[in-house]
Write a protein that holds these residues in place. Structure first.
Motif, PDB file in Angstrom:
ATOM      1  N   TRP A 218     -30.748  17.314 -15.242  1.00 15.53           N
ATOM      2  CA  TRP A 218     -30.538  15.962 -15.758  1.00 15.53           C
ATOM      3  C   TRP A 218     -30.780  14.928 -14.665  1.00 15.53           C
ATOM      4  O   TRP A 218     -30.411  15.133 -13.510  1.00 15.53           O
ATOM      5  CB  TRP A 218     -29.119  15.813 -16.320  1.00 15.53           C
ATOM      6  N   ARG A 219     -31.398  13.807 -15.022  1.00 13.21           N
ATOM      7  CA  ARG A 219     -31.755  12.768 -14.049  1.00 13.21           C
ATOM      8  C   ARG A 219     -31.021  11.443 -14.303  1.00 13.21           C
ATOM      9  O   ARG A 219     -30.542  10.801 -13.387  1.00 13.21           O
ATOM     10  CB  ARG A 219     -33.262  12.528 -14.135  1.00 13.21           C
ATOM     11  N   LYS A 220     -30.958  11.036 -15.567  1.00 12.98           N
ATOM     12  CA  LYS A 220     -30.547   9.669 -15.904  1.00 12.98           C
ATOM     13  C   LYS A 220     -29.017   9.561 -16.015  1.00 12.98           C
ATOM     14  O   LYS A 220     -28.295  10.485 -15.731  1.00 12.98           O
ATOM     15  CB  LYS A 220     -31.217   9.266 -17.218  1.00 12.98           C
ATOM     16  N   ASN A 221     -28.535   8.402 -16.473  1.00 12.59           N
ATOM     17  CA  ASN A 221     -27.114   8.316 -16.808  1.00 12.59           C
ATOM     18  C   ASN A 221     -26.939   8.900 -18.213  1.00 12.59           C
ATOM     19  O   ASN A 221     -27.811   9.622 -18.696  1.00 12.59           O
ATOM     20  CB  ASN A 221     -26.593   6.874 -16.659  1.00 12.59           C
ATOM     21  N   ARG A 222     -25.817   8.628 -18.860  1.00 12.08           N
ATOM     22  CA  ARG A 222     -25.574   9.279 -20.144  1.00 12.08           C
ATOM     23  C   ARG A 222     -25.486   8.276 -21.296  1.00 12.08           C
ATOM     24  O   ARG A 222     -24.755   8.516 -22.267  1.00 12.08           O
ATOM     25  CB  ARG A 222     -24.317  10.151 -20.049  1.00 12.08           C
ATOM     26  N   ASN A 225     -28.851   6.471 -26.483  1.00  9.73           N
ATOM     27  CA  ASN A 225     -29.881   5.511 -26.883  1.00  9.73           C
ATOM     28  C   ASN A 225     -29.987   5.416 -28.405  1.00  9.73           C
ATOM     29  O   ASN A 225     -29.550   6.321 -29.127  1.00  9.73           O
ATOM     30  CB  ASN A 225     -31.237   5.924 -26.284  1.00  9.73           C
ATOM     31  N   ASP A 226     -30.600   4.363 -28.847  1.00  5.32           N
ATOM     32  CA  ASP A 226     -30.718   4.109 -30.290  1.00  5.32           C
ATOM     33  C   ASP A 226     -31.456   5.208 -31.039  1.00  5.32           C
ATOM     34  O   ASP A 226     -31.214   5.429 -32.216  1.00  5.32           O
ATOM     35  CB  ASP A 226     -31.466   2.782 -30.523  1.00  5.32           C
ATOM     36  N   PHE A 230     -30.708  10.509 -24.901  1.00  5.31           N
ATOM     37  CA  PHE A 230     -29.692  10.074 -23.949  1.00  5.31           C
ATOM     38  C   PHE A 230     -30.319   9.619 -22.639  1.00  5.31           C
ATOM     39  O   PHE A 230     -31.291  10.210 -22.165  1.00  5.31           O
ATOM     40  CB  PHE A 230     -28.707  11.208 -23.659  1.00  5.31           C
ATOM     41  N   GLY A 231     -29.709   8.584 -22.070  1.00  6.99           N
ATOM     42  CA  GLY A 231     -29.968   8.285 -20.680  1.00  6.99           C
ATOM     43  C   GLY A 231     -30.935   7.168 -20.383  1.00  6.99           C
ATOM     44  O   GLY A 231     -31.992   7.015 -20.998  1.00  6.99           O
ATOM     45  N   VAL A 232     -30.527   6.356 -19.402  1.00  7.15           N
ATOM     46  CA  VAL A 232     -31.373   5.333 -18.792  1.00  7.15           C
ATOM     47  C   VAL A 232     -31.556   5.744 -17.337  1.00  7.15           C
ATOM     48  O   VAL A 232     -30.606   6.220 -16.700  1.00  7.15           O
ATOM     49  CB  VAL A 232     -30.691   3.947 -18.877  1.00  7.15           C
ATOM     50  N   ASP A 233     -32.761   5.592 -16.824  1.00  8.50           N
ATOM     51  CA  ASP A 233     -33.000   5.841 -15.399  1.00  8.50           C
ATOM     52  C   ASP A 233     -32.425   4.665 -14.611  1.00  8.50           C
ATOM     53  O   ASP A 233     -32.962   3.558 -14.652  1.00  8.50           O
ATOM     54  CB  ASP A 233     -34.506   5.981 -15.137  1.00  8.50           C
ATOM     55  N   LEU A 234     -31.336   4.910 -13.909  1.00 15.21           N
ATOM     56  CA  LEU A 234     -30.678   3.808 -13.191  1.00 15.21           C
ATOM     57  C   LEU A 234     -31.589   3.209 -12.132  1.00 15.21           C
ATOM     58  O   LEU A 234     -31.442   2.039 -11.775  1.00 15.21           O
ATOM     59  CB  LEU A 234     -29.368   4.298 -12.561  1.00 15.21           C
ATOM     60  N   ASN A 235     -32.539   3.971 -11.646  1.00 14.75           N
ATOM     61  CA  ASN A 235     -33.460   3.428 -10.639  1.00 14.75           C
ATOM     62  C   ASN A 235     -34.688   2.755 -11.275  1.00 14.75           C
ATOM     63  O   ASN A 235     -35.712   2.582 -10.622  1.00 14.75           O
ATOM     64  CB  ASN A 235     -33.902   4.529  -9.669  1.00 14.75           C
ATOM     65  N   ARG A 236     -34.550   2.386 -12.543  1.00 12.54           N
ATOM     66  CA  ARG A 236     -35.535   1.528 -13.218  1.00 12.54           C
ATOM     67  C   ARG A 236     -34.822   0.379 -13.930  1.00 12.54           C
ATOM     68  O   ARG A 236     -35.429  -0.339 -14.698  1.00 12.54           O
ATOM     69  CB  ARG A 236     -36.341   2.320 -14.255  1.00 12.54           C
ATOM     70  N   GLN A 254     -36.563   8.281 -24.615  1.00  9.56           N
ATOM     71  CA  GLN A 254     -36.490   9.700 -24.256  1.00  9.56           C
ATOM     72  C   GLN A 254     -37.155  10.011 -22.915  1.00  9.56           C
ATOM     73  O   GLN A 254     -37.032  11.114 -22.404  1.00  9.56           O
ATOM     74  CB  GLN A 254     -37.098  10.570 -25.364  1.00  9.56           C
ATOM     75  N   SER A 255     -37.856   9.034 -22.366  1.00 11.32           N
ATOM     76  CA  SER A 255     -38.538   9.271 -21.090  1.00 11.32           C
ATOM     77  C   SER A 255     -37.553   9.452 -19.950  1.00 11.32           C
ATOM     78  O   SER A 255     -36.473   8.850 -19.923  1.00 11.32           O
ATOM     79  CB  SER A 255     -39.455   8.085 -20.787  1.00 11.32           C
ATOM     80  N   ALA A 256     -37.954  10.255 -18.984  1.00 12.74           N
ATOM     81  CA  ALA A 256     -37.134  10.442 -17.780  1.00 12.74           C
ATOM     82  C   ALA A 256     -37.051   9.166 -16.948  1.00 12.74           C
ATOM     83  O   ALA A 256     -36.167   9.033 -16.108  1.00 12.74           O
ATOM     84  CB  ALA A 256     -37.715  11.575 -16.935  1.00 12.74           C
TER      85      ALA A 256
END
Ligand code: 0X9
Ligand code: CA
Ligand code: ZN
Length: 429
Positions: A218-222, A225-226, A230-236, A254-256
């Motif tokens: 797992w890379r993103k936060n949790r 999403n609509d 799950f997940g937003v890349d915090l470094n974007r 759904q993208s990493a």
């Protein structure tokens, strides 16, 4: 995400694919013959490559990725899902679920222990809460830690990306080293006493826990999403040139490298924003893995960084690389992110430099490539990786101390509690 490979046909292919639910359950690790997928080929920037081993490429794939590969006639195999639980053994027994690495509760306990052991030097602050309600901790380290003194402020961040476990350990060990060695090492004493060094080892606690307990990659936060993914890349998700284009980040949930619905839409990045806004940092490092490279802005475009602060920022990158290498010969490259790596928009360092003028670095820790283990550093490597990076960190803090200019006093410095104390003592003589 080390390499985001794009291959030419993707754009037209993906348009015709069934919509991708992006549920975590749909993510599967697949492997394929590396020669079938040239690394330099332009195209499929969504591919989340984990490592290359024995001529095979391992990829965290969404259903969309798999359909794309099918359409390209590239054959792949499903790999057994690795839950992140270490094999039974002494490390697992002694160090909890994730061995010598820190989970969120282990980190929390250790920060509180450090504060209790070094009451005048270490103070735990809570910068905010994650989506699932975990604390985002900052440990302040300085003499007279309870006072906001006129001293150079430096910030070290870790673990924007859940699976980059080593990026928690390095800043945490820096904190421990400064505290444990202040009385025995005059260099450390100077650094501690003349700076206010802040350590935020875990920006993404929900993601880390998910990586430990459920899904190692797992890379993103949790964020839910609509679209059900799950997940937003915090470094974007930071606010400088956020979402400038779709190659430096993705609009697809759904993208990493999904950038979120708005700049700072995520409480984790918003906590960093609010904290940095309250202070005056002269240097910032955000640890990631992997790649052995020290990157500075800009990441959002291939525009040379220039103007005020840019020269110092570049020189410090070179200096850190040199100090680090001198320790045991490990080579960390350095350079402007958009030339040295790939384009990213909405990352921490572009925002820190763009909005605040803070010389800011992404340090991609060891190993150097996916062929050397990718996100999976042996526990025995934690300390050596820390020690060599300590050299770079000390060098950065010392430079911040050297360039620090205290605010001009107007003769009424007695209003500041810290100055009143020393001024009073001197004045009494
Ligand atoms: O893609 C990232 O967020 C970072 N790499 S990682 O493999 N840890 O995910 C690199 C960010 C580098 N910063 C810029 N290119 N601006
Ligand atoms: Ca101090
Ligand atoms: Zn990262």
């Amino acid at each position: 995400m080390k390499r985001i490979i794009v291959f030419a046909l993707t754009a037209c292919l993906t348009a015709s694919l069934a919509p991708d639910s992006g549920h975590t359950d749909d993510l599967r690790v697949i492997s394929l013959e590396a020669r079938l997928l040239p690394r330099e080929a332009p195209a499929a920037r969504e591919l989340d490559i984990l490592m290359e081993k024995d001529g095979r490429l391992y990829i965290v794939s969404t259903p969309r990725d798999r359909a794309t590969l099918d359409a390209l006639g590239i054959r792949f195999a499903f790999e057994p899902s690795y839950s992140g639980l270490p094999a039974a053994g002494p490390a697992a027994a002694g160090g909890g679920l994730n061995g010598d690495y820190h989970s969120y509760p282990e980190l929390e306990a250790e920060l509180l222990e450090l504060e209790a052991a070094y009451p005048g030097l270490a103070a735990v602050h809570i910068l905010g809460q994650s989506l699932e309600g975990r604390n985002i901790y900052g440990l302040k380290i300085s003499d007279n830690v309870g006072l906001d003194e006129d001293e150079a402020e430096v910030l070290f961040l870790g673990c924007h990306h859940a699976r980059e476990w080593i990026s928690v350990e390095v800043p945490l060990l820096i904190a421990r080293h400064l505290l444990e060695n202040r009385t025995v090492d005059s260099r450390v004493r100077d650094v501690v006493d003349r700076s206010e060094t802040w350590i935020v080892p875990l920006v993404n606690p929900d993601g880390l826990e998910y990586s430990i307990h459920v899904y190692r990659y797992w890379r993103k936060n949790r964020r839910a999403n609509d679209d059900g993914s799950f997940g937003v890349d915090l470094n974007r998700n930071y606010g400088y040139e956020w979402g400038r284009d779709n190659s430096g980040s993705s609009p697809l949930p759904q993208s990493a490298v999904y950038r979120g619905t708005a700049p700072f839409s995520e409480p984790e990045s918003a906590a960093v924003r609010d904290f940095v806004g309250l202070r005056s940092f002269l240097g910032l490092v955000s640890y990631h893995s992997y790649g052995q490279i020290i990157l500075y802005p800009w990441g959002y475009a291939r525009i040379p960084v220039e103007g005020e602060g840019a020269e110092r920022m570049k020189a410090l990158a070179e200096g850190m690389s040199g100090r680090l290498e001198a320790y045991r010969g490990t080579r960390y490259a350095f350079g402007q992110a958009s030339y040295s790596l790939y384009l990213t928009n909405g990352d921490t360092t572009d925002w820190a430099f763009g909005d605040h003028g803070i010389p800011a670095y992404t340090i991609e820790l060891s190993p150097v490539s996916d062929q050397d283990g990718g996100f999976f550093n042996a526990e025995t490597e934690i300390l050596p990786i820390f020690y060599e990076n300590l050299e770079a960190a000390l060098y950065l803090i010392e430079d911040c101390i050297a360039v620090y200019v205290p605010p001009a006093t107007d003769g009424r410095a007695e209003n500041r509690p810290d100055n009143r104390a020393s001024g009073g003592a001197r004045g009494g003589r």
